[in-house]
Design a protein around this motif. Structure first.
Motif, short mmCIF file in Angstrom:
data_model
loop_
_atom_site.label_atom_id
_atom_site.label_comp_id
_atom_site.label_asym_id
_atom_site.label_seq_id
_atom_site.Cartn_x
_atom_site.Cartn_y
_atom_site.Cartn_z
N LYS A 416 81.42 37.11 54.47
CA LYS A 416 80.60 38.31 53.54
C LYS A 416 80.11 37.66 52.25
CE LYS A 416 82.46 41.66 51.02
NZ LYS A 416 82.81 42.89 50.07
N HIS A 417 80.42 37.00 52.15
CA HIS A 417 80.08 35.79 51.22
C HIS A 417 79.55 34.26 51.26
CE1 HIS A 417 81.62 38.24 48.07
NE2 HIS A 417 83.41 37.77 48.44
N ARG A 418 79.09 34.30 52.32
CA ARG A 418 78.58 32.73 53.50
C ARG A 418 77.84 32.98 52.58
NH1 ARG A 418 77.45 29.85 57.86
NH2 ARG A 418 78.18 28.70 57.84
N LYS A 419 76.39 33.58 52.73
CA LYS A 419 75.12 33.48 52.30
C LYS A 419 75.11 33.04 50.68
CE LYS A 419 70.90 35.51 51.56
NZ LYS A 419 70.20 37.19 52.69
N GLU A 420 76.11 33.69 50.06
CA GLU A 420 75.65 33.60 49.21
C GLU A 420 76.55 32.12 47.84
OE1 GLU A 420 77.15 35.65 45.00
OE2 GLU A 420 77.92 36.39 45.94
N PHE A 421 77.75 31.68 48.35
CA PHE A 421 78.32 30.72 48.61
C PHE A 421 76.88 29.73 49.38
CE2 PHE A 421 79.94 27.39 51.00
CZ PHE A 421 80.88 26.55 49.76
N LEU A 422 76.48 29.45 50.36
CA LEU A 422 75.56 28.32 50.87
C LEU A 422 74.84 28.15 50.20
CD1 LEU A 422 76.32 28.40 54.67
CD2 LEU A 422 77.02 27.22 52.90
N THR A 423 74.22 29.42 49.85
CA THR A 423 72.51 29.21 49.36
C THR A 423 72.53 28.70 47.42
OG1 THR A 423 71.91 31.28 49.59
CG2 THR A 423 70.97 30.26 48.35
N ASP A 424 73.87 28.98 46.69
CA ASP A 424 74.32 28.12 45.85
C ASP A 424 74.69 26.95 45.68
OD1 ASP A 424 75.32 28.57 42.67
OD2 ASP A 424 76.75 27.47 43.41
N TRP A 425 75.03 26.44 46.90
CA TRP A 425 75.72 24.75 47.33
C TRP A 425 74.17 24.32 47.54
CZ3 TRP A 425 77.92 22.48 52.44
CH2 TRP A 425 78.26 21.18 51.93
N ALA A 426 73.38 24.42 48.30
CA ALA A 426 71.57 24.60 48.58
C ALA A 426 71.87 23.99 47.18
CB ALA A 426 71.32 25.15 49.58
#
Length: 433
Positions: A416-426
């Motif tokens: 459920k947090h994957r989008k938020e995490f990966l957007t931050d990493w991007a």
């Protein structure tokens, strides 16, 4: 003159109070800005290259942490040099990273905390001898600071078991987040020692929740496992150039949820929301002992510990000698003589399955023993007489059916947090353009 003296005294008192307030505020601000202390134990360089991806991710967020240990604990080819190679890449990218944050550590400080840990499975006893890694863990845990040490275990838990054996007093100083599952299968004897002898350890045993990191059925198209590299990593920095070497750039990073747990959320509350998942307190961990060959009528919990015991001749061998093996799932697991004509081998199934096994030994009574078992979810399964009795700070994957991803227990609490995490990493990858 009297009035003047009184006023002077009051002014001094006010001045002292003002200074005390400033010192208190300064102390509060310094405490608020403390970075989490982390200690990484990794099987980087082993059969699964995802630890290289996780190490690159860690280094790109190194400004957020006090990195006190980087320990290689691999039972295959991985060694400390694999971590040092990653730090070499980080050093080349560091000038660009520093333009965005002043908190990134110098490469020399990272190299200084790289240590070699265990290079072999723990025997039946669950510990063997101290390593550079286990001794460093003890040293870090014993520092006189008011913060816990977050021990993030990406592979075998042997060095943690050894440290607890050699210095059990460090338990109050550490918080362990272990990526279990398959790693529990490899480190089953070390796990048995910890759960049996240190049930009061603060431990998150993440056997399946972490899989939500790379199971992305509903991820936006630009951040799927296959698309993230070409969209956000390719052409960015030396670490970006290296990333393509692992899974052809497809992101897995199965160990990263342990770091993300400390990054985003309230780590002292495993039941809360976190990028690294949500967990539940458990008071027992499943262990089943068979004093016979098991059959498909025997059901055990996935991620539980199975121990088969066999009768044989009394022999004169040193403690923890491997005298037979058990083959299951295409792999062999060491079996031991435990005295008085008794032999034992432990195993932990990593998935729901019907498993078969056969024993191999030059000892006739130990050779060719066959059987089956059925492993089911959720873990820790139905109570068994030999279950490990755990303390109040042991946590496991949530068993709620609606939080499964396929067969993976609790995985949705990470997914459920994957989008938020990966957007931050991007965003961080753009720092390396």
């Amino acid at each position: 003159m009297v009035i003047s003296t009184v006023m002077e005294g009051k002014l001094k008192d006010l001045g002292s109070l003002f200074i005390a307030i400033l010192l208190a505020l300064g102390s509060f601000a310094a405490h608020a800005q403390q970075k989490p202390r982390i200690f990484i134990s990794t099987d980087i360089g082993g059969t699964d290259p995802d630890d290289f991806q996780s190490m690159i991710h860690l280094l790109m967020y190194a400004d957020l942490f006090q990195i006190e240990g980087l320990v290689s604990t691999s039972f295959q080819t991985g060694r400390k040099k694999d971590i040092l190679d990653m730090i070499d890449l980080y050093e080349k990218d560091l000038p660009k990273l520093k333009k965005r944050s002043s908190g990134f550590p110098e490469p020399v400080s990272l190299r200084n905390v790289c240590k070699q840990g265990a290079t072999a499975w723990a025997p039946y006893a669950g510990f063997r001898k101290s390593t550079e890694g286990s001794e460093w863990l003890i040293s870090c845990a014993k520092k006189s600071v008011d913060q816990p040490l977050w021990v993030l275990v990406w592979g075998g838990i042997e060095d943690v078991a050894q440290a607890l054996h050699d210095a059990p007093e460090i338990k109050d100083k550490i918080r362990v987040y272990w990526i279990g599952g398959p790693n529990k299968k490899w480190g089953v004897n070390a796990y048995d020692y910890i759960a049996q002898n240190h049930p009061d350890l603060w431990m998150i045993e993440c056997n399946a929740t972490y899989r939500g990191w790379f199971m992305d059925p509903e991820s936006p198209k630009d951040i799927t496992a296959e698309s993230f590299y070409p969209n956000y990593i390719k052409g960015r920095g030396e670490m970006g150039k290296d990333f393509i070497r692992y899974y052809k750039g497809n992101i897995k990073m199965g160990d990263t949820p342990s770091l993300a747990y400390v990054m985003h959320g309230k780590p002292e509350n495993p039941s809360g929301e976190s990028w690294g998942g949500t967990f539940t307190p458990i008071t027992r961990s499943s262990k089943t002992i068979f004093n016979r060959n098991s059959t498909t009528a025997d059901t055990v919990a996935t991620y539980g510990v199975i121990e088969w015991r066999f009768n044989g001749p009394k022999i004169n061998v040193s403690a923890d000698s491997t005298v037979f093996s058990l083959r299951t799932g295409g792999q062999q697991w060491p079996g031991y003589y435990i005295g008085d004509g008794k032999y034992a081998v432990r195993y932990s199934p990593k998935q729901v399955e019907i498993g078969e096994y056969i024993t191999i030994s030059p000892i006739a009574e130990l050779n060719g023993q066959k059987g089956k078992y059925v492993s089911t979810a959720p873990w820790p399964g139905k109570p068994e007489p030999n279950d490990y009795k755990l303390g109040k700070h042991w946590y496991g994957d949530l068993p709620n059916p609606e939080l499964f991803l396929g067969q993976q227990q609790g995985a949705k609490t990470v997914a459920k947090h994957r989008k938020e995490f990966l957007t931050d990493w991007a965003k961080r990858w753009r720092w390396l353009e």
